[in-house]
Scaffold this motif. Structure first.
Motif, PDB file in Angstrom:
ATOM      1  N   ASP A 142      33.135  26.617  37.236  1.00  0.00           N
ATOM      2  CA  ASP A 142      34.028  25.675  37.918  1.00  0.00           C
ATOM      3  C   ASP A 142      35.254  26.419  38.437  1.00  0.00           C
ATOM      4  N   ASN A 143      36.435  26.069  37.937  1.00  0.00           N
ATOM      5  CA  ASN A 143      37.675  26.694  38.398  1.00  0.00           C
ATOM      6  C   ASN A 143      38.213  27.705  37.381  1.00  0.00           C
ATOM      7  N   ARG A 144      37.342  28.221  36.503  1.00  0.00           N
ATOM      8  CA  ARG A 144      37.800  29.128  35.455  1.00  0.00           C
ATOM      9  C   ARG A 144      37.111  30.485  35.572  1.00  0.00           C
ATOM     10  N   LEU A 145      37.897  31.516  35.291  1.00  0.00           N
ATOM     11  CA  LEU A 145      37.393  32.887  35.276  1.00  0.00           C
ATOM     12  C   LEU A 145      37.592  33.464  33.883  1.00  0.00           C
ATOM     13  N   LEU A 146      36.541  34.071  33.332  1.00  0.00           N
ATOM     14  CA  LEU A 146      36.655  34.787  32.064  1.00  0.00           C
ATOM     15  C   LEU A 146      36.887  36.254  32.388  1.00  0.00           C
ATOM     16  N   VAL A 147      38.013  36.808  31.908  1.00  0.00           N
ATOM     17  CA  VAL A 147      38.464  38.124  32.336  1.00  0.00           C
ATOM     18  C   VAL A 147      38.627  39.031  31.125  1.00  0.00           C
ATOM     19  N   ARG A 148      38.062  40.232  31.227  1.00  0.00           N
ATOM     20  CA  ARG A 148      38.331  41.276  30.242  1.00  0.00           C
ATOM     21  C   ARG A 148      39.508  42.081  30.769  1.00  0.00           C
ATOM     22  N   LYS A 149      40.567  42.177  29.968  1.00  0.00           N
ATOM     23  CA  LYS A 149      41.822  42.728  30.462  1.00  0.00           C
ATOM     24  C   LYS A 149      41.905  44.237  30.414  1.00  0.00           C
ATOM     25  N   THR A 150      41.203  44.903  29.514  1.00  0.00           N
ATOM     26  CA  THR A 150      41.345  46.349  29.389  1.00  0.00           C
ATOM     27  C   THR A 150      39.976  46.991  29.335  1.00  0.00           C
ATOM     28  N   VAL A 151      39.966  48.295  29.622  1.00  0.00           N
ATOM     29  CA  VAL A 151      38.704  49.029  29.594  1.00  0.00           C
ATOM     30  C   VAL A 151      38.167  49.169  28.183  1.00  0.00           C
ATOM     31  N   ASP A 152      39.001  48.915  27.191  1.00  0.00           N
ATOM     32  CA  ASP A 152      38.557  49.011  25.799  1.00  0.00           C
ATOM     33  C   ASP A 152      37.930  47.718  25.297  1.00  0.00           C
TER      34      ASP A 152
ATOM     35  N   SER B 181      33.840  36.614  51.324  1.00  0.00           N
ATOM     36  CA  SER B 181      35.248  36.283  51.551  1.00  0.00           C
ATOM     37  C   SER B 181      35.983  36.329  50.222  1.00  0.00           C
ATOM     38  N   LEU B 182      37.090  37.061  50.194  1.00  0.00           N
ATOM     39  CA  LEU B 182      37.859  37.177  48.958  1.00  0.00           C
ATOM     40  C   LEU B 182      38.435  35.823  48.565  1.00  0.00           C
ATOM     41  N   ALA B 183      38.058  35.358  47.380  1.00  0.00           N
ATOM     42  CA  ALA B 183      38.525  34.060  46.890  1.00  0.00           C
ATOM     43  C   ALA B 183      39.628  34.200  45.856  1.00  0.00           C
ATOM     44  N   ALA B 184      39.548  35.196  45.009  1.00  0.00           N
ATOM     45  CA  ALA B 184      40.565  35.391  43.972  1.00  0.00           C
ATOM     46  C   ALA B 184      40.513  36.822  43.490  1.00  0.00           C
ATOM     47  N   ALA B 185      41.658  37.305  43.008  1.00  0.00           N
ATOM     48  CA  ALA B 185      41.728  38.645  42.427  1.00  0.00           C
ATOM     49  C   ALA B 185      42.600  38.571  41.185  1.00  0.00           C
ATOM     50  N   VAL B 186      42.143  39.182  40.114  1.00  0.00           N
ATOM     51  CA  VAL B 186      42.872  39.144  38.851  1.00  0.00           C
ATOM     52  C   VAL B 186      42.988  40.554  38.304  1.00  0.00           C
ATOM     53  N   ASP B 187      43.884  40.718  37.366  1.00  0.00           N
ATOM     54  CA  ASP B 187      44.071  41.996  36.689  1.00  0.00           C
ATOM     55  C   ASP B 187      43.082  42.086  35.541  1.00  0.00           C
ATOM     56  N   GLY B 188      42.015  42.828  35.741  1.00  0.00           N
ATOM     57  CA  GLY B 188      40.982  42.934  34.720  1.00  0.00           C
ATOM     58  C   GLY B 188      39.610  42.887  35.362  1.00  0.00           C
ATOM     59  N   THR B 189      38.586  42.668  34.553  1.00  0.00           N
ATOM     60  CA  THR B 189      37.210  42.573  35.023  1.00  0.00           C
ATOM     61  C   THR B 189      36.691  41.167  34.772  1.00  0.00           C
ATOM     62  N   ILE B 190      36.179  40.529  35.824  1.00  0.00           N
ATOM     63  CA  ILE B 190      35.638  39.170  35.697  1.00  0.00           C
ATOM     64  C   ILE B 190      34.264  39.254  35.045  1.00  0.00           C
ATOM     65  N   LEU B 191      34.108  38.556  33.912  1.00  0.00           N
ATOM     66  CA  LEU B 191      32.849  38.570  33.176  1.00  0.00           C
ATOM     67  C   LEU B 191      31.998  37.341  33.450  1.00  0.00           C
TER      68      LEU B 191
END
Length: 711
Positions: A401-411, A387-397
Motif C-alpha cells: 500500500d503506502n508503506r515501505l520497509l527499509v533496511r537502514k544500514t549495510v549491516d 518513473s521515480l515515485a519515492a527515494a529513501v535513505d536505505g534499502t527498500i525490502l
C-alpha cells in the motif's frame, strides 16, 4: 525515465547524460606551477599540475615520463635554472604548460649531519657511551649542535660545534633509547638518530609502534617488561600527556592507546616508563611520525543514487600537511578513473553500465601515503517506462500500500517502516547485535515479521513479529528462507521445543497473534501460505500436504514419485514432481485432482522462478526447442497459452491477480499480459513489487513505478 507524482520522503534527481557538441570533443587544458620558483643551488622544489578533458600527460624539459592527469611531484636537486613542461592530450587535441625554476646563488644551504656514531649500541647500566659526530654546511655558517642523549632528554648544547665533535655520557637508567643529534645554522636544520640499549635485569621494550612508524591520533602501544621485583606501573608518555598501560595475562605484555590529538604534525617521541616497588625505573623510547589521515568529503554522488547516464563526481580532501592530498576516484566495474589534487568536480559517463550497479570508490592520499576511503553505490537505469515515485535513505525490502520497509544500514541492523502518505517513520527495534536476514523479512498489515541472526556460536536465529508497536520473539527457525507471508498469515519451519530431527510447520495469525502447528514438513523444503490462511508443504512421506480450516489433506498419493516445493492460492496448489529417472514435471492440484502443466523433463524447474499461482491463474514455464524456457499461462477456464517466444530462458518474478506477469529474460525485465502483449520495463536490477493494481521496482532506496500505456 520520468518522475512520479506520489508523496516521497526524498525526491532523487536523476542525472541525464549530455553528448558532445557538434564541433567535436572539447579541447584539453593543462596548468603547471612550481613553488618555490627560486631556490639555492642543490635544493629542490615542488611541481603541481591539473588538467581537464585529457586522457594522458607527458613531461619534458627538466623532467620526463608519463604523468597522472593531475598531481604533485618534488624535483631532484637543481644546480642551474630549469624549465619544466607538461603536455596533456585528449580526444579534442593537446595542450601544454611551462614552469621555470631559477637558482639564487645567495640562497642558504641546509646543514647536514654526516655521521653520528656510538662507541657501543649495547652497554651495561653505569657504563659510559661516547657519541662522535661529523657535520657540514656548504655555506660555511656557524653551526649549533644539540645532542639528546636518550631521545627525550637531557639535551647537551654546543653553540659552535665546528665540523666534528665528541661527548661521553653515562645513563642513569636502563632501557631502550634513541639518542638524536640536531645541527642548525639558525634557519635550517638536519638531524640523525641512533639506537642504544642500556642493559640491566630490569628493562622495558616497546614492540608497537616500531621506531619511525607513521601513527595516527591514538596509536596502540605494546610493551614487554622484565623485572626481578614487582612492577607497580607502566606509563606511556608523549609530550604533555600520559596513559597507564594495562597488563594482558594472555599475551604477557602491557598495552594501551596514547592520545596524539592536538600535537604538532611531525616527529613525536613515545616514552614508556616502567617502575618497580623500590621506585627504580626503566625506559623505552620510540620516535614516531605523527600524521593525521586526510579528511575526505564526498559531496556527489550520494549513496544509492539513480542515474540515467552521467553522474557528477564532487569530492575534496584536506590534510594536516600543507602540501595537501591526492584523490583517486575509480569505478567497479569498468575501471574508469579520475584523479586530482585536493578536489575533483567533474561529470563521469556511466552509460556503458546501463542496468548495473556501479561502485564508485574514493581514495584520498597524503604526502606520507596515508589514505582515507569512501564508497558510493550508483544505479544506472535508462528505461522510459520507469518513473521515480519515492527515494529513501536505505534499502527498500518490501512494499505494501503506502508503506515501505527499509533496511537502514549495510549491516542489516536497523529496520524502518516509512508511510509515504503520512510522511512518518516507524523504527523497528532489533535486539542489540542482531541483524535481519535479507530473504526473510516482510511487511504485514500490522508491522513486519522477519528472521534475525544474533551473536554467539553457530547459527543463532529467531523469528520476530513487530506487531502494532510490540516486538515478540516467536520461535527458532530451522534455517534461512523458511518464512512465507500472505495477508494476515505467516508460516515457517520450526525446531523449537522438539528433537532436532523433527521439524514443525507453524502458522501464525498476525491479527490475533495466535499460532497453530499445521504439520511436520521435510527439513530444507519450501512451503507456502495463502491470504486465507491455507498452507501447502511437503511432508515426510514426499507428499503434498494442504492445511485449511483446521484440517490437513494429503493431495498426492505417489509411491514412485516425489513431490516438492508447493505454491497455493488458498484453494489450489502447484508444485513440481520428480520420478526415479530424475525427471521433473510441474503439476497443479485443482482441488479435485492433478493436472500436469509441464510433462516430465530432465531440466528441473526452479521453485519461485518457474511456476506461480494466484486465484484464477497459474503461470509456469515449459521447454522450447532450444532447451530454453517459455512462459505459459493456465487460466480459470483450464485453457493454456504460450506467452513468450524468446531464444533464451525466462524467469517468473511476480504473478499478479489480474494475470499479468513480470519476468526476466537475458538481463532485461518484461511485463507480460494474459493476452500476450508485452512491455520491456528495463534492466533486471532491483526487486519487483505488486501494490494494488500498480507495478513497482525498488532499486536500493529508490522506488520506481512502472508506467502503463495510459500514464
Amino acid at each position: 525515465m520520468r518522475f512520479g507524482t506520489i508523496s516521497v520522503l526524498v525526491i532523487a534527481t536523476l542525472v541525464a547524460g549530455c553528448g558532445g557538441s557538434s564541433d567535436g570533443a572539447p579541447a584539453p587544458t593543462v596548468s603547471l606551477a612550481v613553488e618555490p620558483d627560486a631556490i639555492g643551488p642543490g635544493q629542490t622544489t615542488t611541481l603541481t599540475w591539473t588538467s581537464n578533458n585529457a586522457t594522458s600527460c607527458m613531461a619534458s624539459g627538466g623532467w620526463s615520463g608519463n604523468k597522472t592527469l593531475s598531481g604533485t611531484e618534488r624535483t631532484e636537486a637543481l644546480l642551474e635554472a630549469t624549465e619544466f613542461e607538461l603536455t596533456c592530450s585528449g580526444a579534442g587535441g593537446q595542450a601544454s604548460s611551462n614552469a621555470t625554476v631559477s637558482i639564487d646563488a645567495d640562497a642558504n644551504f641546509r646543514p647536514q649531519v654526516d655521521k653520528l656514531e656510538l662507541s657501543a649500541e649495547t652497554v651495561d647500566l653505569g657504563q659510559a657511551v661516547t657519541f662522535d659526530w661529523v657535520v657540514s654546511d656548504r655555506d660555511g655558517d656557524i653551526l649549533r649542535c644539540v645532542l639528546d642523549v636518550t631521545g627525550f632528554g637531557p639535551e647537551i648544547v654546543f653553540e659552535d660545534c665546528g665540523v666534528e665533535g665528541s661527548f661521553e655520557y653515562t645513563h642513569e637508567s636502563a632501557g631502550f633509547f634513541s639518542p638524536k643529534l640536531v645541527v642548525s645554522d639558525g634557519a635550517k636544520s638536519d638531524d640523525r638518530r641512533r639506537s642504544l640499549w642500556v642493559r640491566s635485569d630490569f628493562w622495558v621494550s616497546v614492540s608497537q609502534p616500531q621506531d619511525e612508524t607513521i601513527v595516527g591520533p591514538a596509536p596502540r602501544v605494546v610493551a614487554t617488561v622484565q623485572s626481578p621485583l614487582e612492577v607497580t606501573s607502566v606509563l606511556a608518555r608523549v609530550a604533555d600527556r600520559e596513559t597507564e598501560l594495562v597488563y594482558s595475562v594472555l599475551e604477557d605484555y602491557f598495552e594501551g592507546n596514547v592520545s596524539m590529538e592536538g600535537l604538532e604534525r611531525g616527529e613525536q617521541v613515545i616514552v614508556v616508563v616502567a617502575q618497580d616497588v623500590t621506585g627504580e625505573q626503566s625506559w623505552s623510547v620510540s620516535p614516531v611520525l605523527f600524521d593525521q589521515r586526510p579528511e575526505l568529503t564526498v559531496t556527489s554522488p550520494q549513496n544509492d543514487t539513480l542515474v540515467t547516464s552521467t553522474v557528477r563526481i564532487a569530492t575534496s580532501c584536506t590534510d594536516d600537511d600543507p602540501v595537501g592530498c591526492d584523490i583517486v576516484v575509480q569505478t567497479d566495474p569498468g575501471g574508469l578513473e579520475v584523479t586530482g589534487s585536493n578536489s575533483i568536480d567533474t561529470e563521469l559517463d556511466l552509460s556503458a553500465f546501463d542496468g548495473r550497479t556501479v561502485d564508485i570508490r574514493f581514495r584520498a592520499t597524503d604526502s606520507v601515503h596515508r589514505s582515507t576511503f569512501d564508497l558510493r553505490e550508483v544505479h544506472v537505469e535508462t528505461s522510459d517506462v520507469l518513473s521515480l515515485a519515492a527515494a529513501v535513505d536505505g534499502t527498500i525490502l518490501d512494499v505494501q500500500d503506502n508503506r515501505l520497509l527499509v533496511r537502514k544500514t549495510v549491516d542489516d541492523d536497523e529496520l524502518e517502516i516509512f508511510d509515504t502518505t503520512a510522511m512518518t517513520t516507524e523504527s523497528v527495534p532489533l535486539p542489540e547485535g542482531w541483524r535481519v536476514i535479507h530473504g526473510d523479512v516482510f511487511l504485514t498489515p500490522y508491522g513486519t515479521i522477519f528472521i534475525a541472526e544474533g551473536p554467539g556460536p553457530g547459527h543463532n536465529r529467531r523469528v520476530y513479529d513487530w506487531n502494532q508497536g510490540l516486538l515478540e520473539d516467536l520461535d527458532e527457525p530451522v534455517s534461512d528462507n523458511v518464512l512465507a507471508v500472505a495477508g494476515d498469515f505467516a508460516v515457517w519451519a520450526s525446531r523449537s521445543d522438539v528433537s532436532a530431527s523433527i521439524v514443525r510447520q507453524i502458522r501464525r495469525d498476525l491479527g490475533s497473534r495466535s499460532q497453530v502447528v499445521v504439520g511436520e514438513p521435510v527439513l530444507g523444503n519450501n512451503r507456502a501460505v495463502a491470504a486465507n490462511g491455507a498452507v501447502a508443504y511437503r511432508n515426510n512421506d514426499g507428499q503434498i500436504a494442504f492445511f485449511i480450516d483446521g484440517a490437513t489433506q494429503i493431495l498426492t498419493n505417489d509411491v514412485d514419485l516425489d513431490n516438492h516445493d508447493p505454491f497455493t492460492d488458498g484453494a489450489r496448489v502447484v508444485y513440481k514432481k520428480a520420478n526415479a529417472d530424475s525427471e521433473y514435471a510441474i503439476v497443479l492440484h485443482d482441488g479435485v485432482g492433478e493436472v500436469v502443466l509441464r510433462d516430465f523433463q530432465q531440466q528441473q524447474p526452479s521453485w519461485y522462478r518457474d511456476y506461480r499461482i494466484v486465484p484464477g491463474w497459474v503461470a509456469y514455464t515449459d521447454i522450447g526447442n532450444l532447451a530454453q524456457t517459455h512462459l505459459w499461462m493456465y487460466d480459470g477456464a483450464g485453457e493454456r497459452r504460450q506467452l513468450t517466444f524468446f531464444g533464451e530462458s525466462v524467469e517468473i518474478e511476480v504473478l499478479a491477480e489480474n494475470g499479468e506477469v513480470m519476468l526476466l529474460n537475458a538481463g532485461r525485465r518484461y511485463l507480460v499480459r494474459p493476452d500476450g502483449t508485452m512491455t520491456e520495463v528495463g534492466s533486471e536490477q532491483g526487486v519487483v513489487h505488486r501494490v494494488g493494481n500498480r507495478w513497482y521496482v525498488s532499486i536500493g532506496g529508490n522506488l520506481l513505478e512502472v508506467l502503463s500505456d495510459s500514464d
